[in-house]
Motif scaffolding. Sequence first.
Motif, PDB file in Angstrom:
ATOM      1  N   THR A   1       0.829  -1.206   0.000  1.00  0.00           N
ATOM      2  CA  THR A   1       0.000   0.000   0.000  1.00  0.00           C
ATOM      3  C   THR A   1       0.861   1.254   0.000  1.00  0.00           C
ATOM      4  OG1 THR A   1      -1.753  -1.158   1.193  1.00  0.00           O
ATOM      5  CG2 THR A   1      -1.785   1.254   1.258  1.00  0.00           C
ATOM      6  N   HIS A   2       1.917   1.265   0.810  1.00  0.00           N
ATOM      7  CA  HIS A   2       2.809   2.430   0.892  1.00  0.00           C
ATOM      8  C   HIS A   2       3.490   2.698  -0.446  1.00  0.00           C
ATOM      9  CE1 HIS A   2       5.712   5.247   2.635  1.00  0.00           C
ATOM     10  NE2 HIS A   2       6.646   4.592   1.961  1.00  0.00           N
ATOM     11  N   LEU A   3       3.971   1.640  -1.095  1.00  0.00           N
ATOM     12  CA  LEU A   3       4.689   1.810  -2.355  1.00  0.00           C
ATOM     13  C   LEU A   3       3.804   2.408  -3.436  1.00  0.00           C
ATOM     14  CD1 LEU A   3       6.784  -1.486  -2.508  1.00  0.00           C
ATOM     15  CD2 LEU A   3       7.657   0.834  -2.249  1.00  0.00           C
ATOM     16  N   VAL A   4       2.593   1.899  -3.562  1.00  0.00           N
ATOM     17  CA  VAL A   4       1.717   2.331  -4.656  1.00  0.00           C
ATOM     18  C   VAL A   4       0.992   3.633  -4.325  1.00  0.00           C
ATOM     19  CG1 VAL A   4      -0.250   1.687  -6.104  1.00  0.00           C
ATOM     20  CG2 VAL A   4       1.443  -0.045  -5.449  1.00  0.00           C
ATOM     21  N   ASP A   5       0.378   3.713  -3.155  1.00  0.00           N
ATOM     22  CA  ASP A   5      -0.442   4.877  -2.821  1.00  0.00           C
ATOM     23  C   ASP A   5       0.391   6.105  -2.475  1.00  0.00           C
ATOM     24  OD1 ASP A   5      -2.645   3.315  -3.225  1.00  0.00           O
ATOM     25  OD2 ASP A   5      -3.072   2.975  -1.100  1.00  0.00           O
ATOM     26  N   GLU A   6       1.470   5.918  -1.726  1.00  0.00           N
ATOM     27  CA  GLU A   6       2.272   7.060  -1.297  1.00  0.00           C
ATOM     28  C   GLU A   6       3.511   7.273  -2.163  1.00  0.00           C
ATOM     29  OE1 GLU A   6       2.954   7.225   2.949  1.00  0.00           O
ATOM     30  OE2 GLU A   6       1.261   5.871   3.292  1.00  0.00           O
ATOM     31  N   GLY A   7       4.151   6.196  -2.574  1.00  0.00           N
ATOM     32  CA  GLY A   7       5.364   6.335  -3.374  1.00  0.00           C
ATOM     33  C   GLY A   7       5.114   6.439  -4.863  1.00  0.00           C
ATOM     34  N   GLN A   8       3.877   6.167  -5.313  1.00  0.00           N
ATOM     35  CA  GLN A   8       3.572   6.174  -6.751  1.00  0.00           C
ATOM     36  C   GLN A   8       4.505   5.233  -7.512  1.00  0.00           C
ATOM     37  OE1 GLN A   8       0.771   8.002  -7.857  1.00  0.00           O
ATOM     38  NE2 GLN A   8       0.599   8.099  -5.618  1.00  0.00           N
ATOM     39  N   ALA A   9       4.837   4.120  -6.870  1.00  0.00           N
ATOM     40  CA  ALA A   9       5.732   3.130  -7.466  1.00  0.00           C
ATOM     41  C   ALA A   9       4.958   1.861  -7.764  1.00  0.00           C
ATOM     42  CB  ALA A   9       6.887   2.839  -6.511  1.00  0.00           C
ATOM     43  N   ASP A  10       5.633   0.911  -8.395  1.00  0.00           N
ATOM     44  CA  ASP A  10       5.103  -0.433  -8.581  1.00  0.00           C
ATOM     45  C   ASP A  10       5.986  -1.403  -7.821  1.00  0.00           C
ATOM     46  OD1 ASP A  10       2.736  -0.547 -10.446  1.00  0.00           O
ATOM     47  OD2 ASP A  10       4.102   0.651 -11.671  1.00  0.00           O
ATOM     48  N   TYR A  11       5.478  -2.599  -7.591  1.00  0.00           N
ATOM     49  CA  TYR A  11       6.250  -3.584  -6.840  1.00  0.00           C
ATOM     50  C   TYR A  11       6.220  -4.942  -7.519  1.00  0.00           C
ATOM     51  CZ  TYR A  11       1.695  -5.240  -5.083  1.00  0.00           C
ATOM     52  OH  TYR A  11       0.404  -5.719  -4.988  1.00  0.00           O
ATOM     53  N   VAL A  12       7.261  -5.725  -7.254  1.00  0.00           N
ATOM     54  CA  VAL A  12       7.313  -7.163  -7.540  1.00  0.00           C
ATOM     55  C   VAL A  12       7.797  -7.811  -6.255  1.00  0.00           C
ATOM     56  CG1 VAL A  12       8.297  -9.008  -8.931  1.00  0.00           C
ATOM     57  CG2 VAL A  12       7.838  -6.774  -9.980  1.00  0.00           C
ATOM     58  N   LEU A  13       6.907  -8.555  -5.577  1.00  0.00           N
ATOM     59  CA  LEU A  13       7.207  -9.095  -4.248  1.00  0.00           C
ATOM     60  C   LEU A  13       7.127 -10.619  -4.263  1.00  0.00           C
ATOM     61  CD1 LEU A  13       5.098  -6.598  -2.095  1.00  0.00           C
ATOM     62  CD2 LEU A  13       7.564  -6.528  -2.522  1.00  0.00           C
ATOM     63  N   THR A  14       8.170 -11.240  -3.751  1.00  0.00           N
ATOM     64  CA  THR A  14       8.207 -12.699  -3.660  1.00  0.00           C
ATOM     65  C   THR A  14       7.189 -13.184  -2.629  1.00  0.00           C
ATOM     66  OG1 THR A  14      10.560 -12.653  -4.191  1.00  0.00           O
ATOM     67  CG2 THR A  14       9.700 -14.680  -3.222  1.00  0.00           C
ATOM     68  N   VAL A  15       6.557 -14.292  -2.924  1.00  0.00           N
ATOM     69  CA  VAL A  15       5.553 -14.855  -2.020  1.00  0.00           C
ATOM     70  C   VAL A  15       5.990 -16.251  -1.606  1.00  0.00           C
ATOM     71  CG1 VAL A  15       3.147 -15.540  -1.724  1.00  0.00           C
ATOM     72  CG2 VAL A  15       3.714 -13.545  -3.135  1.00  0.00           C
ATOM     73  N   LYS A  16       6.155 -16.418  -0.280  1.00  0.00           N
ATOM     74  CA  LYS A  16       6.474 -17.731   0.273  1.00  0.00           C
ATOM     75  C   LYS A  16       5.440 -18.081   1.331  1.00  0.00           C
ATOM     76  CE  LYS A  16      11.432 -17.658  -0.718  1.00  0.00           C
ATOM     77  NZ  LYS A  16      12.805 -17.771  -0.166  1.00  0.00           N
ATOM     78  N   ARG A  17       5.708 -19.126   2.074  1.00  0.00           N
ATOM     79  CA  ARG A  17       4.698 -19.638   3.010  1.00  0.00           C
ATOM     80  C   ARG A  17       4.523 -18.771   4.247  1.00  0.00           C
ATOM     81  NH1 ARG A  17       3.067 -24.606   1.276  1.00  0.00           N
ATOM     82  NH2 ARG A  17       4.449 -25.635  -0.214  1.00  0.00           N
ATOM     83  N   ASN A  18       5.332 -17.706   4.382  1.00  0.00           N
ATOM     84  CA  ASN A  18       5.068 -16.781   5.481  1.00  0.00           C
ATOM     85  C   ASN A  18       3.779 -15.997   5.237  1.00  0.00           C
ATOM     86  OD1 ASN A  18       6.401 -15.354   3.329  1.00  0.00           O
ATOM     87  ND2 ASN A  18       6.707 -13.645   4.718  1.00  0.00           N
TER      88      ASN A  18
END
Length: 280
Positions: free
Chosen positions: A183-200
């Motif tokens: 939320t912070h990256l897109v809404d406040e930073g006006q950035a995009d993300y690529v985030l790894t997803v694991k079992r956490n």
Amino acid sequence: MHPQAGTPCANPVDLLGKLTRRDDPRSPRCRCHGLASILLRALAAMLAGAIGRWADAAPQHTLTRLGCRITCPALGARTTPSPATLRRVLLALAPDALAALTRPDTLPAVAVGGKTLRGSATPTDPAVHLLPVLTLDRRLVSQVRVPEGTSEIDALAIVLDKLDLAGVVVTADALHTQTDTATHLVDEGQADYVLTVKRNQKALFDQLKALPWAQAPTLDATRHRGQGRVETRTVKVIDLGGRTAFPHAAQAERVRRHVRDLRTKKTSWTVAYAVTSLVS
């Protein structure tokens, strides 16, 4: 194309000047060596891959260019800061002070991942843990020290707030796959993300794993042979279309890694998932 010998670079970097202008964290009474000389010595030793032994072999003309002080006026002999001095100065400097020296003007994409400094622990203090931000060609953009008793998650917002992230793609490992971070990256930073997803992130992981990957086309495939094995990687992407509640997640990515040992003929494979706010 390489410039001709003796031709100056079009945009030379005044590294010595930048280092000279840095604030020195030491007491004025304990400065046998200048800050710029210490940092240049540390950089040269790191590039040589032998921080502890490099100074003993460095010729006098190199020490002169690094600004090392003269210890014998009659002979003009110079000496370098000791490893202990290097360690004290590097630990005392604000981590982002050096990152600013190499920060590029534009940031199409950056990667975030914590690192613990080897040899930085003392009998009374734990090892220094840094959270750096790197370009994809591994240029240091910014970094902060993760305070003892906190985590990289706490430090992430601090290090990213130092940067103009508008239009930047931020990649990070599974530790930072948090709803607040996205939320912070897109809404406040006006950035995009690529985030790894694991079992956490079990619910999100299960959602991505259950997607119809067998029906998705392969977007990219690479094959590498070396060190006695053949490694193949395939990449698939699926439009999420609202199939997850993770903030701003537009697409899911699956990377399948297949390894065959040429000696034993055994094979193994792993699968990694990621979510991204990018729509194309």
